[in-house]
Design a protein around this motif. Sequence first.
Motif, PDB file in Angstrom:
ATOM      1  N   ILE A 178       0.842  -1.199   0.000  1.00 60.13           N
ATOM      2  CA  ILE A 178       0.000   0.000   0.000  1.00 60.13           C
ATOM      3  C   ILE A 178       0.871   1.239   0.000  1.00 60.13           C
ATOM      4  O   ILE A 178       0.650   2.174  -0.761  1.00 60.13           O
TER       5      ILE A 178
ATOM      6  N   VAL B 204      -9.671  15.680   3.009  1.00 60.87           N
ATOM      7  CA  VAL B 204      -9.154  15.052   1.794  1.00 60.87           C
ATOM      8  C   VAL B 204      -9.646  15.802   0.563  1.00 60.87           C
ATOM      9  O   VAL B 204      -8.892  16.030  -0.383  1.00 60.87           O
TER      10      VAL B 204
ATOM     11  N   VAL C  99      -3.150  14.217   0.798  1.00 56.92           N
ATOM     12  CA  VAL C  99      -3.912  13.155   0.113  1.00 56.92           C
ATOM     13  C   VAL C  99      -3.243  11.800   0.358  1.00 56.92           C
ATOM     14  O   VAL C  99      -3.894  10.820   0.737  1.00 56.92           O
ATOM     15  N   GLN C 100      -1.918  11.773   0.163  1.00 53.71           N
ATOM     16  CA  GLN C 100      -1.186  10.520   0.386  1.00 53.71           C
ATOM     17  C   GLN C 100      -1.376  10.020   1.804  1.00 53.71           C
ATOM     18  O   GLN C 100      -1.645   8.852   2.041  1.00 53.71           O
TER      19      GLN C 100
ATOM     20  N   ILE D 207      -3.733  10.576   3.894  1.00 52.81           N
ATOM     21  CA  ILE D 207      -5.077  10.087   4.187  1.00 52.81           C
ATOM     22  C   ILE D 207      -5.321   8.709   3.556  1.00 52.81           C
ATOM     23  O   ILE D 207      -5.859   7.811   4.204  1.00 52.81           O
ATOM     24  N   VAL D 208      -4.889   8.556   2.299  1.00 52.29           N
ATOM     25  CA  VAL D 208      -5.072   7.250   1.666  1.00 52.29           C
ATOM     26  C   VAL D 208      -4.326   6.182   2.466  1.00 52.29           C
ATOM     27  O   VAL D 208      -4.858   5.107   2.761  1.00 52.29           O
TER      28      VAL D 208
ATOM     29  N   THR E 299      -6.118   5.572   5.926  1.00 53.97           N
ATOM     30  CA  THR E 299      -7.381   4.832   5.824  1.00 53.97           C
ATOM     31  C   THR E 299      -7.130   3.381   5.417  1.00 53.97           C
ATOM     32  O   THR E 299      -7.792   2.471   5.910  1.00 53.97           O
ATOM     33  N   ALA E 300      -6.175   3.168   4.500  1.00 52.26           N
ATOM     34  CA  ALA E 300      -5.908   1.792   4.070  1.00 52.26           C
ATOM     35  C   ALA E 300      -5.363   0.968   5.230  1.00 52.26           C
ATOM     36  O   ALA E 300      -5.790  -0.173   5.451  1.00 52.26           O
TER      37      ALA E 300
ATOM     38  N   ALA F 214      -3.869  -5.095  -1.317  1.00 55.12           N
ATOM     39  CA  ALA F 214      -3.429  -3.748  -0.984  1.00 55.12           C
ATOM     40  C   ALA F 214      -4.398  -2.719  -1.576  1.00 55.12           C
ATOM     41  O   ALA F 214      -4.774  -1.752  -0.926  1.00 55.12           O
TER      42      ALA F 214
ATOM     43  N   ALA G 179      -7.696  -2.525   0.227  1.00 57.68           N
ATOM     44  CA  ALA G 179      -7.667  -1.955   1.568  1.00 57.68           C
ATOM     45  C   ALA G 179      -8.048  -0.479   1.554  1.00 57.68           C
ATOM     46  O   ALA G 179      -8.639   0.021   2.492  1.00 57.68           O
ATOM     47  N   ALA G 180      -7.697   0.211   0.454  1.00 61.07           N
ATOM     48  CA  ALA G 180      -8.082   1.615   0.380  1.00 61.07           C
ATOM     49  C   ALA G 180      -9.564   1.675   0.034  1.00 61.07           C
ATOM     50  O   ALA G 180      -9.987   1.048  -0.918  1.00 61.07           O
ATOM     51  N   PRO G 181     -10.349   2.418   0.815  1.00 60.93           N
ATOM     52  CA  PRO G 181     -11.780   2.504   0.499  1.00 60.93           C
ATOM     53  C   PRO G 181     -11.997   2.955  -0.942  1.00 60.93           C
ATOM     54  O   PRO G 181     -11.304   3.859  -1.417  1.00 60.93           O
TER      55      PRO G 181
ATOM     56  N   ILE H  88     -12.327   6.687  -1.720  1.00 61.45           N
ATOM     57  CA  ILE H  88     -11.116   7.435  -1.390  1.00 61.45           C
ATOM     58  C   ILE H  88     -10.071   7.217  -2.483  1.00 61.45           C
ATOM     59  O   ILE H  88      -9.433   8.163  -2.963  1.00 61.45           O
TER      60      ILE H  88
END
Lengths: 314, 289
Positions: free
Chosen positions: A19, A270, A282-283, A285-286, A289-290, B130, B133-135, B138
């Motif tokens: 991620i 965001v 932005v990075q 937050i992504v 959240t992930a 991976a 996992a990110a909504p 988003i």
Amino acid sequence: MLAFFLRRVLIALPTIILISVFVFALQKLLPGDPLTVLAGEERDPEVLEFLREKYRLNDPIIVQYFTWAGNAVQGDLGISLRTNQPVTELMAQKLPVTIQLAVMSMLFALLIGIPAGILSAVKKGTVTDYVANIVALSGLSIPNFWLGIMLILLVSVKWQLLPASGYVPPGEDLWQSIRTMLMPAFVLGTALAATLMRHTRSAMLGVLSADYVRTARAKGLPERTVVLKHSFRNALTPIVTLTALLFGELVAGAVLTEQIFTIPGFGKLVVDAVFNRDYAVVQGIVLVTAVGFIVMNLIADMLYFVLNPRLRGA
Amino acid sequence: MIDLTTDPVLTAKPESRVWKKFRSHRSALLGGILVAFFVLIAIAAPVLPIPDPFATDWGAVRQAPSWAHWMGTDEIGRDVMSRMIWGAQASLLAGVVSVGIAVAFGVPLGLVAGYFGGWTDAVISRCTEALLAAPFLILAIALAAFLGPSLTNAMIAIGISATPIFIRLTRGQVISVKSEDYVDSARAIGLPTRQILSRYILPNVLPPILVQATLTIATAIIAEASLSFLGLGQQPPEPSWGSMLNTAKNFLNQAPWMALWPGISIFLVVLGFNLLGDGLRDALDPREH
């Protein structure tokens, strides 16, 4: 049990690393130089060069990644190009707002979704079941930002019952805080309630035809006990897992809900960051959240383990 | 005694059995009708007797629905119904194209991961996890932001965000199908892997993918409307339901009809695809007769 959790955490690690690579690559692969925004109208080459050095954009990409990832692990997600605040600090400021929204939405979702799911499973094939299903499907199909707009129109503009926007911290005025958050939480909660209802229904249907439920009925137990104690407790496991997994929907829904009700939370952050080309935010937050989603997954696994005694011996 | 040879369900050809079950679902039929209606108005938009969706009329700003403007006019006097009909094009296009992208990438990757297993599978699966996992929204917002706001980029962003769903679904289906006897025999007579995948495995994993694609179109349409609402999708003055709602929210007091119709349209078309998907799932599920 500990071994089980450790194995789960170990499996999650490569995913988290991947991620971080994706999130990092996002800004490197795509066009647009964030610094041209910062450097102002003139785009003085010297200023640009200074900024490049400052934000270490001149290093090789691999070095940039490791610098970034290394900092991220220590809780440093960079500095917002817009407000010059650390990204972590910005997020920490907004997070409580979104958590309040999320918790209240989840309450709505659970209070509506689970009873509706149980009811429609018990009354399978009847009008009640049919209506519950139609309502759930409608809940899934209504864009929640539109539902929000319509509610503002009715509840705030026409009837003037609740405030249309804003945020009051619960520490300041608890009652006002709940009142302001009521509508957004309802909007976000209904969408989740629909998903929850459908899953509760199918989990309950699976359990209601089980032998032990027939036995409970045969013993002459009251239907209430059969449904709530013997069936629902066994259907609970998949429902709990699902609830943890709704986290993603919750965060994504919060983006739009906060936008409509102008709530200064994570979602608003965001969207604002996107329009300001504030890449670091932005990075961040992504990424957060992930990782949050993966953590919720882990929690779901653990709850599954705790709720399901059959797994404990393993 | 029941005579099985005359049982209409058992003797019907598989396709017509699927069709019969599908038709017997009134809700699925309703879904089909809703979808067909919006597809029709989207295609017919250029020839329908409606005003130009871009034509402004400063003498008729924010007018309530009337005989001249059935759904009223917007903040610069454009006909709301006309913009709604033209907006159907953007929404449906976004739904179909982004799911097309997700299927085009997701299904082959899932086939390969499921069939070959081992390292290929491990790499593809970890990447899928991976991304998952990110909504969804988003990820789509972040991608749309980095790509720049436009309808095309919104479709790409939604497509990429939806791809892992199809990778995971296809992979799972392939794993359950690849040990079937007919795949073994195809391998035994020495067919090349390409042919085994395309002729024996793909057709058998297609039904659930079709169901998922229909349901994902619904999600994608909402996602496009959301992105356009946020200003990251279709750019004004091009008509789109999401951006119409974005403007409408500033005029709730004076012109509530501006917010009403685009929302109802999104709701109906998404409901249509959801009903259709649910109906297809019931019709294509061989276990439930």
